[in-house]
Design an enzyme around this catalytic site. Sequence first.
Site, PDB file in Angstrom:
ATOM      1  N   VAL A  93      12.521  29.786   7.106  1.00  0.00           N
ATOM      2  CA  VAL A  93      13.346  29.080   8.119  1.00  0.00           C
ATOM      3  C   VAL A  93      14.716  29.141   7.901  1.00  0.00           C
ATOM      4  O   VAL A  93      15.173  28.494   6.970  1.00  0.00           O
ATOM      5  CB  VAL A  93      12.678  27.896   8.380  1.00  0.00           C
ATOM      6  CG1 VAL A  93      13.436  26.960   9.671  1.00  0.00           C
ATOM      7  CG2 VAL A  93      11.146  27.864   8.863  1.00  0.00           C
ATOM      8  N   HIS A 139     -32.136  19.069  -3.599  1.00  0.00           N
ATOM      9  CA  HIS A 139     -32.181  20.108  -2.490  1.00  0.00           C
ATOM     10  C   HIS A 139     -32.665  19.427  -1.157  1.00  0.00           C
ATOM     11  O   HIS A 139     -33.566  18.516  -1.168  1.00  0.00           O
ATOM     12  CB  HIS A 139     -33.112  21.272  -2.815  1.00  0.00           C
ATOM     13  CG  HIS A 139     -33.603  22.138  -1.637  1.00  0.00           C
ATOM     14  ND1 HIS A 139     -32.656  23.257  -1.438  1.00  0.00           N
ATOM     15  CD2 HIS A 139     -34.502  22.258  -0.852  1.00  0.00           C
ATOM     16  CE1 HIS A 139     -33.041  23.789  -0.203  1.00  0.00           C
ATOM     17  NE2 HIS A 139     -34.228  23.463  -0.048  1.00  0.00           N
ATOM     18  N   ILE A 147       0.018  18.907   3.407  1.00  0.00           N
ATOM     19  CA  ILE A 147       0.274  18.001   4.563  1.00  0.00           C
ATOM     20  C   ILE A 147       0.544  18.714   5.957  1.00  0.00           C
ATOM     21  O   ILE A 147      -0.217  18.447   6.922  1.00  0.00           O
ATOM     22  CB  ILE A 147       1.780  17.149   4.493  1.00  0.00           C
ATOM     23  CG1 ILE A 147       1.441  16.164   3.234  1.00  0.00           C
ATOM     24  CG2 ILE A 147       1.988  16.420   5.609  1.00  0.00           C
ATOM     25  CD1 ILE A 147       2.534  15.474   2.556  1.00  0.00           C
ATOM     26  N   GLY A 148       1.200  20.105   5.872  1.00  0.00           N
ATOM     27  CA  GLY A 148       1.461  20.942   6.922  1.00  0.00           C
ATOM     28  C   GLY A 148       0.033  21.347   7.624  1.00  0.00           C
ATOM     29  O   GLY A 148      -0.278  21.151   8.602  1.00  0.00           O
ATOM     30  N   LEU A 149      -0.990  21.540   6.693  1.00  0.00           N
ATOM     31  CA  LEU A 149      -2.438  22.187   7.137  1.00  0.00           C
ATOM     32  C   LEU A 149      -3.070  20.967   7.474  1.00  0.00           C
ATOM     33  O   LEU A 149      -4.002  21.324   8.644  1.00  0.00           O
ATOM     34  CB  LEU A 149      -2.957  23.010   6.059  1.00  0.00           C
ATOM     35  CG  LEU A 149      -2.286  24.272   5.623  1.00  0.00           C
ATOM     36  CD1 LEU A 149      -3.408  24.750   4.465  1.00  0.00           C
ATOM     37  CD2 LEU A 149      -2.001  25.137   6.471  1.00  0.00           C
ATOM     38  N   GLY A 173       0.711  -1.368  -0.078  1.00  0.00           N
ATOM     39  CA  GLY A 173      -0.039  -0.125   0.042  1.00  0.00           C
ATOM     40  C   GLY A 173       0.710   1.280   0.122  1.00  0.00           C
ATOM     41  O   GLY A 173       0.322   2.317  -0.072  1.00  0.00           O
ATOM     42  N   GLY A 174       2.196   1.141   0.080  1.00  0.00           N
ATOM     43  CA  GLY A 174       3.024   2.238   0.081  1.00  0.00           C
ATOM     44  C   GLY A 174       2.796   3.385   1.196  1.00  0.00           C
ATOM     45  O   GLY A 174       1.952   3.122   2.158  1.00  0.00           O
ATOM     46  N   MET A 194       2.140  14.877  -6.777  1.00  0.00           N
ATOM     47  CA  MET A 194       2.370  13.723  -6.025  1.00  0.00           C
ATOM     48  C   MET A 194       1.054  13.411  -5.177  1.00  0.00           C
ATOM     49  O   MET A 194       0.665  14.096  -4.063  1.00  0.00           O
ATOM     50  CB  MET A 194       3.529  14.103  -4.830  1.00  0.00           C
ATOM     51  CG  MET A 194       4.927  13.954  -5.423  1.00  0.00           C
ATOM     52  SD  MET A 194       6.247  14.204  -4.195  1.00  0.00           S
ATOM     53  CE  MET A 194       7.681  13.780  -5.192  1.00  0.00           C
ATOM     54  N   LEU A 195       0.138  12.903  -5.850  1.00  0.00           N
ATOM     55  CA  LEU A 195      -0.998  12.513  -5.502  1.00  0.00           C
ATOM     56  C   LEU A 195      -1.294  10.928  -5.665  1.00  0.00           C
ATOM     57  O   LEU A 195      -0.848  10.315  -6.842  1.00  0.00           O
ATOM     58  CB  LEU A 195      -2.309  13.066  -6.207  1.00  0.00           C
ATOM     59  CG  LEU A 195      -2.288  14.605  -5.987  1.00  0.00           C
ATOM     60  CD1 LEU A 195      -3.163  15.436  -6.868  1.00  0.00           C
ATOM     61  CD2 LEU A 195      -2.493  15.160  -4.517  1.00  0.00           C
TER      62      LEU A 195
HETATM   63  C1  FAD Z   1       0.650  12.435   5.376  1.00  0.00           C
HETATM   64  C2  FAD Z   1       0.483  12.618   3.785  1.00  0.00           C
HETATM   65  C3  FAD Z   1      -0.805  12.675   3.164  1.00  0.00           C
HETATM   66  C4  FAD Z   1      -1.168  12.311   2.129  1.00  0.00           C
HETATM   67  N1  FAD Z   1      -2.430  12.241   1.769  1.00  0.00           N
HETATM   68  C5  FAD Z   1      -2.938  12.159   0.591  1.00  0.00           C
HETATM   69  C6  FAD Z   1      -4.257  12.249   0.020  1.00  0.00           C
HETATM   70  O1  FAD Z   1      -5.174  12.496   0.752  1.00  0.00           O
HETATM   71  N2  FAD Z   1      -4.654  12.071  -1.216  1.00  0.00           N
HETATM   72  C7  FAD Z   1      -3.537  11.930  -2.193  1.00  0.00           C
HETATM   73  O2  FAD Z   1      -3.885  11.847  -3.410  1.00  0.00           O
HETATM   74  N3  FAD Z   1      -2.203  11.855  -1.786  1.00  0.00           N
HETATM   75  C8  FAD Z   1      -1.817  11.840  -0.640  1.00  0.00           C
HETATM   76  N4  FAD Z   1      -0.688  12.052  -0.001  1.00  0.00           N
HETATM   77  C9  FAD Z   1       0.486  11.623  -1.287  1.00  0.00           C
HETATM   78  C10 FAD Z   1       0.300  10.097  -1.656  1.00  0.00           C
HETATM   79  O3  FAD Z   1       0.659   9.278  -0.452  1.00  0.00           O
HETATM   80  C11 FAD Z   1       1.347   9.891  -2.753  1.00  0.00           C
HETATM   81  O4  FAD Z   1       1.267  10.515  -3.651  1.00  0.00           O
HETATM   82  C12 FAD Z   1       1.194   8.342  -3.208  1.00  0.00           C
HETATM   83  O5  FAD Z   1       1.226   7.383  -2.173  1.00  0.00           O
HETATM   84  C13 FAD Z   1       2.224   8.113  -4.258  1.00  0.00           C
HETATM   85  O6  FAD Z   1       2.269   6.802  -4.764  1.00  0.00           O
HETATM   86  P1  FAD Z   1       3.300   5.892  -5.276  1.00  0.00           P
HETATM   87  O7  FAD Z   1       2.648   4.596  -5.535  1.00  0.00           O
HETATM   88  O8  FAD Z   1       3.916   6.696  -6.414  1.00  0.00           O
HETATM   89  O9  FAD Z   1       4.356   5.549  -4.208  1.00  0.00           O
HETATM   90  P2  FAD Z   1       4.178   5.247  -2.567  1.00  0.00           P
HETATM   91  O10 FAD Z   1       3.148   5.315  -2.083  1.00  0.00           O
HETATM   92  O11 FAD Z   1       5.181   6.125  -2.111  1.00  0.00           O
HETATM   93  O12 FAD Z   1       4.931   3.886  -2.858  1.00  0.00           O
HETATM   94  C14 FAD Z   1       5.941   3.442  -3.001  1.00  0.00           C
HETATM   95  C15 FAD Z   1       6.297   2.193  -2.307  1.00  0.00           C
HETATM   96  O13 FAD Z   1       7.581   1.739  -2.986  1.00  0.00           O
HETATM   97  C16 FAD Z   1       8.452   0.947  -1.923  1.00  0.00           C
HETATM   98  N5  FAD Z   1       9.826   1.038  -2.443  1.00  0.00           N
HETATM   99  C17 FAD Z   1      10.712   1.982  -2.674  1.00  0.00           C
HETATM  100  N6  FAD Z   1      11.584   1.473  -2.906  1.00  0.00           N
HETATM  101  C18 FAD Z   1      11.512   0.360  -3.224  1.00  0.00           C
HETATM  102  C19 FAD Z   1      12.558  -0.797  -3.817  1.00  0.00           C
HETATM  103  N7  FAD Z   1      13.734  -0.460  -4.402  1.00  0.00           N
HETATM  104  N8  FAD Z   1      12.218  -2.175  -3.592  1.00  0.00           N
HETATM  105  C20 FAD Z   1      10.936  -2.535  -3.196  1.00  0.00           C
HETATM  106  N9  FAD Z   1       9.988  -1.351  -2.734  1.00  0.00           N
HETATM  107  C21 FAD Z   1      10.327  -0.337  -2.957  1.00  0.00           C
HETATM  108  C22 FAD Z   1       8.151   1.895  -0.744  1.00  0.00           C
HETATM  109  O14 FAD Z   1       8.603   0.993   0.533  1.00  0.00           O
HETATM  110  C23 FAD Z   1       6.722   2.173  -0.790  1.00  0.00           C
HETATM  111  O15 FAD Z   1       5.939   1.115  -0.307  1.00  0.00           O
HETATM  112  C24 FAD Z   1      -0.078  11.854   1.140  1.00  0.00           C
HETATM  113  C25 FAD Z   1       1.172  11.890   1.498  1.00  0.00           C
HETATM  114  C26 FAD Z   1       1.538  11.966   2.873  1.00  0.00           C
HETATM  115  C27 FAD Z   1       2.752  11.767   3.384  1.00  0.00           C
END
Ligand code: FAD
Length: 471
Positions: free
Chosen positions: A242, A449, A188-190, A42-43, A323-324
């Site tokens: 900062v 409505h 993220i900050g807000l 799930g990342g 980054m979404l």
């Molecule tokens: C606090 C926070 C809140 C957020 N809220 C939202 C939101 O509400 N809505 C939204 O759209 N986005 C949100 N985001 C952004 C969102 O989480 C990311 O845009 C999204 O997760 C990106 O998906 P991805 O699949 O590209 O990568 P990721 O979700 O970062 O997943 C990448 C995965 O790859 C794995 N990995 C990395 N390198 C390797 C390797 N060499 N071998 C094996 N595995 C590896 C990592 O461990 C990770 O599990 C938020 C982010 C944060 C930090």
Amino acid sequence: MANYKYDVVVIGSGPGGYVAAIRCAQLGMKTAIVEKYDNKLGGTCLNVGCIPSKALLDSSEHFYNASHTFKTHGIELDNLKVNLPQMIARKEDVVNKTVDGVKFLMKKNKIDVYYGMGSFIDANNLKVSKSDKSEETFSFAKAIIATGSKPFSLPSIPIDKERIITSTEALVLKEVPKHLLVIGGGVIGLEIGSVYARLGSKVSVIEFADSLIGSMDLDLGKEIQKVLKKHLGFEFFLKHKVVSAENKDGIVTLKAENDKGEIVTLEGDYCLVSVGRRPYTDNLGLENAGVIKDERGKISVNEKLQTNIPHIYAIGDVIKGAMLAHKASEEGVFVAETMAGQHPHINYNLIPGVVYTWPEVAAVGQTEQELIKNNIPYKKGSFPFMAIGRARASMDLDGFVKILAHKDTDEILGVHMIGPRCADIIAEAVVAMEFRASAEDLGVFSHAHPTFTEAVKEAALAATGNRALHM
Ligand SMILES: Cc1cc2nc3c(=O)[nH]c(=O)nc-3n(C[C@H](O)[C@H](O)[C@H](O)COP(=O)(O)OP(=O)(O)OC[C@H]3O[C@@H](n4cnc5c(N)ncnc54)[C@H](O)[C@@H]3O)c2cc1C
């Protein structure tokens, strides 16, 4: 033709990677997925991003309402208090169940899951280094890099993960901060600032730019600043750079330079550094496969999301663009279908952006500032939630919907909103814009409505030519 173990290997199991793997499997490809963290599919999104932050936003919103608005609703509670460990435990439960759902989907789609760090041996072989120090290697015909991103910091602000923290630590705090300093007035900050402000923290946001949520329409930034100050007592230091942050015995001292060159000093017990995220390709062995990155460390891709090595694709946070999570997932599907010889399409202009504060902020399409910059003739209509009966019933009177339409054709070019449930309402604007609707179309469609969506209809009527009915 070479005989590869897998038709496709996906590296990274975030919303980009796991969705790509499912679509590849659906399209008949023998698929593997590799995830660095044991048992945690799930990342970022599921484990330390979208899902846990929304779980805490929901819990803290309940507390805020119970302590601030219930009385007006005629509900009186005594001895209300926050049980932070329970709140965090509930969040963990939400995360675990969501992660389990992804594991189930991998099994259902017969996708082989490898836990361990994936790194390229060459352009057709991958090594997985596991936490028990063992290794496994296999060959693949095609690969999708979906390794995501990690929090970014500033050289002058060393993150100690105890008092000077990133969003990851902020989701597992053991106490409610007395004074939370937030570096960066972005999404993220807000959002995390809102969680702790609702639970009783004083929150100060220090932002280099002159507005909040900088990539969105300026009117949204202004309104969210006003509302967070009014309801949650946020303190904002805009146009402040900062220069240092230091943790000494649990007190963080932060120094920032304002636009007059003066140094402002703030003290808090925690400091959240939320200044953005960097693409993550550490230990991936890109050089062994010959894959190149751009000057910002993102993997370079063409319009088909192929890297310079054509059978290796990249998606999500590790490439250019917003980054979404939903952008990453769209790209996952796009790549799987492209590999299968289909001709999918992503309209990057219509990927909605959302901030889950309360009121929620949501937008799609071009901002007013972009239209001005690009000399596109436009007209606009705004409508405040204050004039909506549904909003009065729920005491959610802040915010508005603003619709920007082409001056001559009336085609909707951008929809920007701040108000109750805007994260969900924005879907209407996305659908309308995908079908290239005019503002008048949205204005004449029937909206139930009383609902918050009536603000969209009214703003569309206002954009069509001063035809709003309830203003
Ligand atoms: C606090 C926070 C809140 C957020 N809220 C939202 C939101 O509400 N809505 C939204 O759209 N986005 C949100 N985001 C952004 C969102 O989480 C990311 O845009 C999204 O997760 C990106 O998906 P991805 O699949 O590209 O990568 P990721 O979700 O970062 O997943 C990448 C995965 O790859 C794995 N990995 C990395 N390198 C390797 C390797 N060499 N071998 C094996 N595995 C590896 C990592 O461990 C990770 O599990 C938020 C982010 C944060 C930090």
